[in-house]
Design an enzyme around this catalytic site. Structure first.
Site, PDB file in Angstrom:
ATOM      1  CG  ASP A 170      39.544  42.388  40.593  1.00 12.19           C
ATOM      2  OD1 ASP A 170      39.920  42.808  41.698  1.00 12.19           O
ATOM      3  OD2 ASP A 170      38.683  42.970  39.894  1.00 12.19           O
ATOM      4  N   GLY A 223      39.101  42.474  31.628  1.00 12.73           N
ATOM      5  CA  GLY A 223      38.181  41.847  30.673  1.00 12.73           C
ATOM      6  C   GLY A 223      37.222  42.842  30.040  1.00 12.73           C
TER       7      GLY A 223
HETATM    8  O1  F6P Z   1      38.602  45.604  39.499  1.00 17.38           O
HETATM    9  C1  F6P Z   1      39.371  46.170  40.489  1.00 17.38           C
HETATM   10  C2  F6P Z   1      38.527  46.554  41.662  1.00 17.38           C
HETATM   11  O2  F6P Z   1      39.375  47.142  42.605  1.00 17.38           O
HETATM   12  C3  F6P Z   1      37.709  45.432  42.277  1.00 17.38           C
HETATM   13  O3  F6P Z   1      38.479  44.599  43.096  1.00 17.38           O
HETATM   14  C4  F6P Z   1      36.638  46.210  42.975  1.00 17.38           C
HETATM   15  O4  F6P Z   1      35.467  45.429  43.108  1.00 17.38           O
HETATM   16  C5  F6P Z   1      36.391  47.355  42.055  1.00 17.38           C
HETATM   17  O5  F6P Z   1      37.563  47.515  41.293  1.00 17.38           O
HETATM   18  C6  F6P Z   1      36.072  48.661  42.722  1.00 17.38           C
HETATM   19  O6  F6P Z   1      35.663  49.547  41.735  1.00 17.38           O
HETATM   20  P1  F6P Z   1      35.611  51.129  41.852  1.00 17.38           P
HETATM   21  O7  F6P Z   1      37.005  51.636  41.692  1.00 17.38           O
HETATM   22  O8  F6P Z   1      34.752  51.543  40.712  1.00 17.38           O
HETATM   23  O9  F6P Z   1      35.044  51.446  43.184  1.00 17.38           O
END
Ligand code: F6P
Length: 374
Positions: A136, A112
């Site tokens: 997600d 999104g």
């Molecule tokens: O959007 C995918 C995701 O893996 C989420 O499930 C999680 O909250 C987030 O990304 C983690 O983000 P980052 O890679 O910035 O730690």
């Protein structure tokens, strides 16, 4: 002959299994079927702003089964990018790169947030389409996002494995599952993996109700329990504070208001850190059962995409090439049944798809006796 001759591709946001399958899908269809040239941009919108490009025409073989993204990714936004320690609007630089490469279209693979950034580029005059990617599964107006199916398999496998050790030691094992602010991954894996308790952001939980469900199981002869908790799951008070902080951010319009609201949201998020550990400690105290925590983390995002994700990513990619050849831009290629459908980016940008509390998956979980914490 295709009207579009040269297309650019980038991957943005958190990586996800199936990204390479999608790059290959759109790339092979664009090159092989429509005779286009395909340029990849590294590290999301940053690569576009800084012109980090690579010709993809000969690099699309052998990547179908590979995890991550051969292009690299980042969470950079075109209009607010950190450059030499300063936050800058790089939209102009992005447009210049697009023009320099004489692109006819740009394909952004992301969720999104990526759709929101893509829409900004549409408004800056570029021809852009997006493909819905995220573990997600929280992108609106598409049946599914690629990455979700693989993460679901990984999280389910983890719950299966946790069952035997929880059972042997008569323990509660609280397993934290990703999903950002949505509960799809935890709910799906929790159901498929037979979790005794499933906690998702959309249904605030009370520790007492979880403890009561676990104690009921003990009285019925099962002295172990598996709790699948989404990283964004909260009790009612914390859920209310979080919703208020989010609403404040949405309503903020002046730079001062935006900055203040971002600070409030960050503080609420910071207070949430360690929630899974606290939950396990509270459950141990209330039930008398020893408790352990497993945080699945990035293992859910890494590695080979499942067959379902390879299939979804390939058909979305190939449909994306069709849309570009038809001159349809400013859309996300949504999965709809066995087919696909272009959805205007305005309807997707910045939106999220939470689990409806009366969703059939929620009802199925309740009907098989799973505690949802409420
Ligand atoms: O959007 C995918 C995701 O893996 C989420 O499930 C999680 O909250 C987030 O990304 C983690 O983000 P980052 O890679 O910035 O730690």
């Amino acid at each position: 002959m295709a009207s579009a001759r040269r297309i650019g591709i980038l991957t943005a946001g958190g990586d996800s299994p199936g990204l390479n399958a999608a790059i290959r899908g759109i790339g092979k269809a664009a090159i092989g079927h429509y005779g286009m040239d395909v340029i990849g941009f590294r590290d999301g919108f940053r690569g576009l702003a800084e012109d980090r490009s690579m010709r993809l025409n000969r690099r699309l073989s052998g990547i179908l089964t590979v995890g991550g993204t051969i292009l690299g990714t980042s969470r950079d936004k075109p209009h607010r990018m950190l450059v030499d320690g300063e936050v800058m609007d790089m939209t102009g630089a992005v447009v210049r790169t697009y023009e320099k490469h004489r692109l006819d279209a740009l394909v952004c693979l992301g969720g999104g947030g990526t759709a929101k950034n893509a829409l900004r580029l549409v408004r800056a005059g570029l021809n852009v389409i997006t493909l819905p990617k995220t573990i997600d599964n929280d992108v609106v107006l598409t049946d599914a996002t690629f990455g979700f199916a693989t993460a679901l398999d990984v999280a389910t496998d983890a719950l299966d494995r946790l069952h035997s050790t929880a059972h042997s030691h008569h323990r509660i094992i609280v397993c934290e599952i990703m999903g950002h602010r949505a509960g799809w991954l935890t709910l799906g894996a929790g159901i498929a993996g037979g979790a005794d308790v499933i906690l998702i952001p959309e249904i605030p939980y009370t520790v007492e109700s979880i403890a009561e469900a676990i104690s009921r199981r003990v009285r019925a002869g099962s002295n172990f329990s598996i709790v699948a908790v989404a990283e964004g799951a909260r009790n009612p008070e914390d859920a209310q504070a979080f919703a208020a902080a989010e609403a404040r951010k949405r309503a903020a319009s002046t730079p001062e208001e935006i900055q203040a609201s971002v600070g409030v949201l960050a503080a609420v998020e910071a207070a949430h850190e360690g929630n899974t550990l606290r939950l396990a400690t509270q459950l141990e105290a209330l039930t008398g059962l020893e408790s352990r925590v497993t945080i699945l983390g990035y293992v859910q995002r890494g590695g080979t995409p499942s067959a379902a994700d390879r299939l979804l990513a390939t058909r979305l990619g190939s449909a994306g090439a069709d849309l570009i050849s038809e001159g349809v831009f400013g859309v996300m290629v949504a999965a709809r049944g066995d087919g696909t459908e272009p959805v205007p980016l305005e309807q997707v940008a910045g939106k999220r798809k939470p689990v409806p509390p009366d969703h059939p998956w929620v009802l199925a979980a309740r009907h098989v006796g799973t505690c949802l914490g409420d």
